[in-house]
Every structure is written in structure tokens, then in C-alpha cells.
Design a protein around this motif. Structure first.
Motif, mmCIF file in Angstrom:
data_model
loop_
_atom_site.group_PDB
_atom_site.id
_atom_site.type_symbol
_atom_site.label_atom_id
_atom_site.label_comp_id
_atom_site.label_asym_id
_atom_site.label_seq_id
_atom_site.Cartn_x
_atom_site.Cartn_y
_atom_site.Cartn_z
ATOM 1 N N ASP A 164 0.832 -1.205 0.000
ATOM 2 C CA ASP A 164 0.000 0.000 0.000
ATOM 3 C C ASP A 164 0.868 1.258 0.000
ATOM 4 O O ASP A 164 0.555 2.235 -0.682
ATOM 5 N N LEU A 165 1.932 1.229 0.785
ATOM 6 C CA LEU A 165 2.820 2.398 0.833
ATOM 7 C C LEU A 165 3.307 2.739 -0.575
ATOM 8 O O LEU A 165 3.305 3.895 -0.999
ATOM 9 N N MET A 166 3.699 1.703 -1.304
ATOM 10 C CA MET A 166 4.225 1.950 -2.648
ATOM 11 C C MET A 166 3.107 2.370 -3.598
ATOM 12 O O MET A 166 3.279 3.291 -4.408
ATOM 13 N N MET A 167 1.940 1.697 -3.501
ATOM 14 C CA MET A 167 0.850 2.029 -4.426
ATOM 15 C C MET A 167 0.352 3.457 -4.195
ATOM 16 O O MET A 167 0.138 4.215 -5.147
ATOM 17 N N VAL A 168 0.169 3.835 -2.943
ATOM 18 C CA VAL A 168 -0.288 5.200 -2.648
ATOM 19 C C VAL A 168 0.747 6.206 -3.164
ATOM 20 O O VAL A 168 0.402 7.216 -3.783
ATOM 21 N N SER A 169 2.033 5.912 -2.937
ATOM 22 C CA SER A 169 3.090 6.829 -3.393
ATOM 23 C C SER A 169 3.045 7.005 -4.903
ATOM 24 O O SER A 169 3.229 8.112 -5.428
ATOM 25 N N VAL A 170 2.800 5.915 -5.607
ATOM 26 C CA VAL A 170 2.740 5.955 -7.069
ATOM 27 C C VAL A 170 1.509 6.749 -7.533
ATOM 28 O O VAL A 170 1.587 7.581 -8.436
ATOM 29 N N LEU A 171 0.360 6.501 -6.896
ATOM 30 C CA LEU A 171 -0.881 7.160 -7.313
ATOM 31 C C LEU A 171 -0.848 8.659 -7.036
ATOM 32 O O LEU A 171 -1.486 9.447 -7.756
ATOM 33 N N LEU A 172 -0.094 9.053 -5.996
ATOM 34 C CA LEU A 172 -0.020 10.483 -5.662
ATOM 35 C C LEU A 172 0.461 11.321 -6.844
ATOM 36 O O LEU A 172 0.081 12.471 -7.011
ATOM 37 N N ARG A 173 1.300 10.715 -7.654
ATOM 38 C CA ARG A 173 1.870 11.431 -8.800
ATOM 39 C C ARG A 173 0.791 11.803 -9.819
ATOM 40 O O ARG A 173 0.989 12.632 -10.695
ATOM 41 N N LEU A 174 -0.386 11.150 -9.725
ATOM 42 C CA LEU A 174 -1.475 11.368 -10.682
ATOM 43 C C LEU A 174 -2.364 12.546 -10.328
ATOM 44 O O LEU A 174 -3.165 12.978 -11.142
ATOM 45 N N ARG A 175 -2.266 12.989 -9.091
ATOM 46 C CA ARG A 175 -3.269 13.937 -8.598
ATOM 47 C C ARG A 175 -3.381 15.181 -9.483
ATOM 48 O O ARG A 175 -4.484 15.621 -9.806
ATOM 49 N N ALA A 176 -2.242 15.718 -9.883
ATOM 50 C CA ALA A 176 -2.260 16.974 -10.642
ATOM 51 C C ALA A 176 -3.011 16.828 -11.965
ATOM 52 O O ALA A 176 -3.552 17.808 -12.485
ATOM 53 N N SER A 177 -3.073 15.630 -12.496
ATOM 54 C CA SER A 177 -3.739 15.423 -13.796
ATOM 55 C C SER A 177 -5.253 15.454 -13.673
ATOM 56 O O SER A 177 -5.965 15.590 -14.674
ATOM 57 N N GLY A 178 -5.785 15.278 -12.447
ATOM 58 C CA GLY A 178 -7.231 15.200 -12.242
ATOM 59 C C GLY A 178 -7.782 13.795 -12.428
ATOM 60 O O GLY A 178 -8.932 13.522 -12.082
ATOM 61 N N ILE A 179 -6.977 12.888 -12.973
ATOM 62 C CA ILE A 179 -7.494 11.544 -13.280
ATOM 63 C C ILE A 179 -7.790 10.752 -12.008
ATOM 64 O O ILE A 179 -8.743 9.973 -11.955
ATOM 65 N N LEU A 180 -7.003 10.972 -10.966
ATOM 66 C CA LEU A 180 -7.246 10.239 -9.721
ATOM 67 C C LEU A 180 -8.664 10.525 -9.199
ATOM 68 O O LEU A 180 -9.349 9.630 -8.705
ATOM 69 N N ASP A 181 -9.102 11.761 -9.346
ATOM 70 C CA ASP A 181 -10.424 12.140 -8.831
ATOM 71 C C ASP A 181 -11.564 11.512 -9.625
ATOM 72 O O ASP A 181 -12.718 11.545 -9.182
ATOM 73 N N GLU A 182 -11.266 10.972 -10.793
ATOM 74 C CA GLU A 182 -12.305 10.247 -11.545
ATOM 75 C C GLU A 182 -12.623 8.917 -10.864
ATOM 76 O O GLU A 182 -13.584 8.249 -11.221
#
Ligand code: GTB
Length: 217
Positions: A164-182
Motif C-alpha cells: 500500500d505504501l508503494m501504491m499510494v506513493s505511485v498514485l499520488l503522482r497522478l493527482r495533478a492530472s485530475g485523473i485520480l479524482d475520476e
């Protein structure tokens, strides 16, 4: 034995915690290991002293006595194996947590890094407008799959782990794109990671170095 890691002298993300020393700091906090942080400039990273620690001239590195490690996956696995807090006790569950670390680094992160390259580094290229939707589609495909597996669970496989630590760290990089919020379930998953006291301490430590400085006068 004192642990020493390296980090950007000043991270280009201005303290958003996206540089990879943050995930190592987080793992150190989760496992209760204090560390010293040596800050390096972009120039120093390419010089022989740093290249002896990191063959590709990058951060972070990890030193613990005679042991020198590079690659965040290797560093976090090392910490998780030697200290409690990041891997479950059951052998099969440990193996699955390690599989999620690899999944984060090898399956989920590559399309996300591709998106960063397409949006930021190559955003002004003539092919960018054609390429971007293709790259975004590959990211969304992975998020659909990840979201289906996570379901209603708080973490990927039982309790919080290095996966989870690694997955969350990886997903954080997506936030600026707006795609995570989809993907509200994945956004909530990331938020759960960020809410962990160990993450907050790790974030604060890098913020203290990287936050934009107020202008004098
Ligand atoms: N696979 C290696 C690992 O996981 O340890 C990758 C290490 C890596 O990419 N290090 C980067 C680096 O040293 C910093 S973290 N780059 C300098 C260089 O290659 O010369 C990647 C990173 C950089 C910047 C941002 N940012 O500004 O938001 C986010 C992440």
C-alpha cells in the motif's frame, strides 16, 4: 547504526512530496527508524562521490553502515524485511504484499510516468495532442483494474503494508492530472495513506526543506 538517505537539495515539486525520498521517509517512519538526510544538488548527483552510491546519479540513496542501496523498491523492501510495521507475519501474506510493491512499480507506475512525460516534458511537441489521450487511456485502464480489486477494502490485502505504501506513493503522482479524482474509491485510498501519522511526519520533513520560501520584504 545510523541510516543516511539522500534527497534533492530543493525538490522541483516545491514540497508536494512527489520526489521519491518521500516514500523512503514514509517507510522509515512506519518502521520507527530515525535517519539523517543528506541533501544533494542536481550537479552533485552526477559527480563521482554520488555515483558510487547510485550508478544512475539519482536520489534517493540509502546507507546503513557498509550497506549502500539505491532504488526505492529495494530500500523499502529492505526496511520492511528487517523491521516490523510494513509486512504481515504470515508468509503467504508477506509474499502478496511484496507482489503489490512490484505491481505498483512495474505495472501501475510506468503509464503514470508516461503521462507525466507526455503532459509536462513533451507537452509542447507537435505529437503531444495526439499522444496524450492514448497515454491517459492506459492510465485509466490500470485504475479501473486497481479499483475493481480494491473494492470496499481499506487496503489492498488485509492490513496496511509496504504494498500500500508503494501504491499510494505511485498514485499520488497522478493527482495533478485530475485523473485520480475520476476514481473516488482510489482517491479515498490515497487519502487514507496520506492520513497515516507516519506519512504526515514524512511529508512534513520534506516540506520543511522544499516549501516555497516567502519573499523578503
Ligand atoms: N527507479 C528509481 C527509484 O525508484 O529509486 C528512480 C529514482 C528517480 O527517479 N529519482 C529522481 C532523480 O534523482 C528523483 S524522484 N532525478 C534526477 C535525475 O535523474 O537527474 C522523481 C521525481 C522528480 C521530480 C518530481 N517532481 O518535481 O514532482 C517528482 C518525482
Amino acid at each position: 547504526m545510523t541510516i543516511v538517505i539522500t534527497a534533492f537539495e530543493r525538490s522541483p515539486d516545491g514540497g508536494k512530496g512527489l520526489a521519491r525520498d518521500t516514500r523512503v521517509r514514509w517507510a522509515l517512519e512506519e518502521t520507527g527508524q530515525p535517519c539523517e538526510v543528506r541533501l544533494v544538488s542536481f550537479q552533485a548527483m552526477k559527480e563521482p562521490a554520488h555515483l558510487r552510491l547510485h550508478p544512475f546519479g539519482q536520489i534517493p540513496t540509502y546507507e546503513e553502515g557498509d550497506l549502500v542501496l539505491f532504488e526505492t523498491g529495494a530500500i523499502i523492501l529492505h526496511l520492511a524485511q528487517r523491521h516490523t510495521g510494513l509486512l504481515p507475519g504470515d508468509a503467504d501474506a508477506r509474499a502478496r504484499a511484496v507482489a503489490w510493491m512490484f505491481a505498483a512499480l512495474n505495472t501501475v507506475e510506468p503509464p503514470i510516468l508516461d503521462l507525466v512525460i507526455a503532459r509536462i516534458h513533451e507537452g509542447d511537441k507537435p505529437w503531444a495532442a495526439q499522444r496524450l489521450p492514448l497515454v491517459e487511456a492506459r492510465v485509466r485502464q490500470r485504475l479501473v483494474q486497481l479499483s475493481a480489486r480494491l473494492g470496499d477494502a481499506p487496503w489492498l490485502d488485509g492490513g496496511f503494508s509496504a504494498g500500500d505504501l508503494m501504491m499510494v506513493s505511485v498514485l499520488l503522482r497522478l493527482r495533478a492530472s485530475g485523473i485520480l479524482d475520476e476514481f473516488p474509491d482510489l482517491a479515498a485510498y490515497v487519502a487514507r495513506g496520506e492520513a497515516r501519522p507516519a506519512y504526515r511526519r514524512a511529508f512534513a520533513a520534506q516540506w520543511a526543506i522544499n516549501a516555497p520560501q516567502p519573499h523578503a520584504g
